[in-house]
Design a protein around this motif. Structure first.
Motif, short mmCIF file in Angstrom:
data_model
loop_
_atom_site.label_atom_id
_atom_site.label_comp_id
_atom_site.label_asym_id
_atom_site.label_seq_id
_atom_site.Cartn_x
_atom_site.Cartn_y
_atom_site.Cartn_z
N ILE A 122 0.85 -1.20 0.00
CA ILE A 122 0.00 0.00 0.00
C ILE A 122 0.88 1.24 0.00
CG2 ILE A 122 -1.66 1.35 1.36
CD1 ILE A 122 -2.86 -1.35 2.26
N ASP A 123 1.91 1.25 0.86
CA ASP A 123 2.82 2.40 0.93
C ASP A 123 3.57 2.61 -0.38
OD1 ASP A 123 2.04 2.93 3.50
OD2 ASP A 123 3.84 2.10 4.45
N LYS A 124 4.02 1.51 -1.00
CA LYS A 124 4.74 1.63 -2.27
C LYS A 124 3.81 2.14 -3.37
CE LYS A 124 8.37 -1.69 -1.33
NZ LYS A 124 9.00 -2.95 -1.69
N LYS A 155 4.24 5.69 -5.25
CA LYS A 155 4.27 5.78 -6.71
C LYS A 155 3.26 6.81 -7.20
CE LYS A 155 3.90 3.01 -10.87
NZ LYS A 155 3.57 1.71 -11.46
N ASP A 156 2.06 6.82 -6.63
CA ASP A 156 1.04 7.81 -7.01
C ASP A 156 1.51 9.23 -6.71
OD1 ASP A 156 -0.65 5.80 -7.85
OD2 ASP A 156 -1.92 5.84 -6.05
N LEU A 157 2.10 9.42 -5.55
CA LEU A 157 2.57 10.74 -5.14
C LEU A 157 3.70 11.23 -6.05
CD1 LEU A 157 2.55 10.31 -1.26
CD2 LEU A 157 0.99 11.73 -2.63
N ILE A 158 4.60 10.33 -6.41
CA ILE A 158 5.70 10.71 -7.31
C ILE A 158 5.16 11.07 -8.69
CG2 ILE A 158 7.74 9.80 -8.50
CD1 ILE A 158 8.47 8.38 -5.84
N GLU A 203 4.43 14.30 2.05
CA GLU A 203 3.98 12.90 2.07
C GLU A 203 5.03 11.98 1.47
OE1 GLU A 203 -0.15 11.69 1.23
OE2 GLU A 203 -0.51 13.83 0.84
N ILE A 204 5.65 12.39 0.39
CA ILE A 204 6.69 11.57 -0.24
C ILE A 204 7.84 11.35 0.73
CG2 ILE A 204 8.47 11.56 -2.05
CD1 ILE A 204 6.37 12.94 -3.89
N GLU A 205 8.25 12.39 1.42
CA GLU A 205 9.37 12.26 2.36
C GLU A 205 9.04 11.32 3.51
OE1 GLU A 205 10.31 16.33 3.38
OE2 GLU A 205 11.06 16.74 1.35
N VAL A 206 7.78 11.31 3.96
CA VAL A 206 7.38 10.40 5.03
C VAL A 206 7.41 8.96 4.53
CG1 VAL A 206 5.42 9.66 6.46
CG2 VAL A 206 6.03 12.09 6.34
N LEU A 207 6.87 8.73 3.34
CA LEU A 207 6.81 7.37 2.80
C LEU A 207 8.17 6.88 2.29
CD1 LEU A 207 3.42 7.48 0.86
CD2 LEU A 207 3.91 6.29 3.01
N ASN A 208 9.02 7.78 1.86
CA ASN A 208 10.31 7.41 1.28
C ASN A 208 11.46 7.86 2.20
OD1 ASN A 208 12.02 6.31 -0.62
ND2 ASN A 208 11.93 8.06 -2.00
N PHE A 209 11.29 7.63 3.50
CA PHE A 209 12.28 8.09 4.47
C PHE A 209 13.65 7.45 4.29
CE2 PHE A 209 10.01 4.58 6.37
CZ PHE A 209 11.01 3.79 6.93
N ILE A 239 15.73 9.95 2.21
CA ILE A 239 15.37 11.30 2.64
C ILE A 239 16.30 12.36 2.05
CG2 ILE A 239 16.65 11.30 4.82
CD1 ILE A 239 13.15 12.77 4.28
N SER A 240 17.59 12.07 1.94
CA SER A 240 18.51 13.09 1.40
C SER A 240 18.19 13.38 -0.07
CB SER A 240 19.97 12.67 1.58
OG SER A 240 20.25 11.50 0.85
N THR A 241 17.85 12.37 -0.83
CA THR A 241 17.45 12.57 -2.23
C THR A 241 16.17 13.38 -2.30
OG1 THR A 241 18.45 10.45 -2.83
CG2 THR A 241 16.86 11.38 -4.38
N GLU A 242 15.24 13.06 -1.41
CA GLU A 242 13.96 13.78 -1.40
C GLU A 242 14.14 15.24 -0.98
OE1 GLU A 242 11.44 12.81 -2.88
OE2 GLU A 242 11.88 10.68 -3.05
N ILE A 243 15.03 15.49 -0.05
CA ILE A 243 15.30 16.87 0.37
C ILE A 243 15.94 17.66 -0.77
CG2 ILE A 243 16.73 18.28 1.91
CD1 ILE A 243 16.09 16.24 4.12
N ASP A 244 16.83 17.02 -1.52
CA ASP A 244 17.41 17.67 -2.70
C ASP A 244 16.32 17.98 -3.73
OD1 ASP A 244 19.95 17.56 -1.61
OD2 ASP A 244 20.57 15.77 -2.75
#
Length: 175
Positions: free
Chosen positions: A6-8, A12-15, A69-75, A78-83
């Motif tokens: 479900i999280d994956k 994927k939907d959020l991305i 939301e992406i950062e929470v699910l893809n913790f 996290i460094s890639t998401e922060i970039d």
């Protein structure tokens, strides 16, 4: 295990939604680049820019929520998401700043041109033209449509508020 799927799927939907938002950011940037080289904008184009800017500012809020939301699910990444957040925020801020600068530029240019024309018109007024009789001004009634507000406001300001002849009439009437 079912929660991971479900999280994956949610990630994927959020991305996908973030990619769509990035496309909208690029589209707005291209729009700004297209009007940046124009010498002037008419009132419809100014209103369009203003409305697009408001819509874009709302998009920036949605993108921020998506990214949270992406950062929470893809913790784990996290460094890639922060970039990614930094890159998106930079693009958004540059586009908003560009749009506001263009609005200021074109509004000031329009107001300056209207004042110049008004001053030229007033320089040809004789004392007989500045009597107690006020000019008849036809202003359409504002119908409350959001996208027509700027045009109505500009008309009202140009015909009454910024009209040098109206100021001269008022001065001659009160003295």
């Amino acid at each position: 295990m079912p929660n991971d799927n479900i999280d994956k799927g949610r990630l994927k939907d959020l991305i996908t939604k973030r990619s769509s938002a990035k496309g909208q950011i690029t589209k707005f940037k291209n729009y700004l680049n297209g009007i940046a080289n124009m010498i002037e904008l008419n009132s419809i184009q100014l209103t369009e820019l203003s409305l697009k800017l408001a819509k874009f500012e709302a998009l920036s809020v949605r993108v921020d929520d998506l990214q949270n939301e992406i950062e929470v699910l893809n913790f784990e990444n996290i460094s890639t998401e922060i970039d990614e957040r930094d890159n998106i925020e930079r693009d958004i801020i540059i586009n908003i700043a560009t749009a506001k600068t263009l609005l200021d530029k074109f509004i000031k240019k329009t107001e300056g041109e209207q004042r110049r024309i008004s001053i030229l018109d007033n320089s040809y007024c004789s004392d007989q033209e500045i009597g107690l009789k006020l000019p008849q001004i036809q202003i359409a009634k504002f119908d409350g449509a959001y996208f027509r507000w700027l045009e109505f406001r500009d008309t009202l300001e140009n015909l009454i508020h910024n009209n040098m002849r109206m100021s001269l009439l008022f001065i001659s009437f009160t003295t």
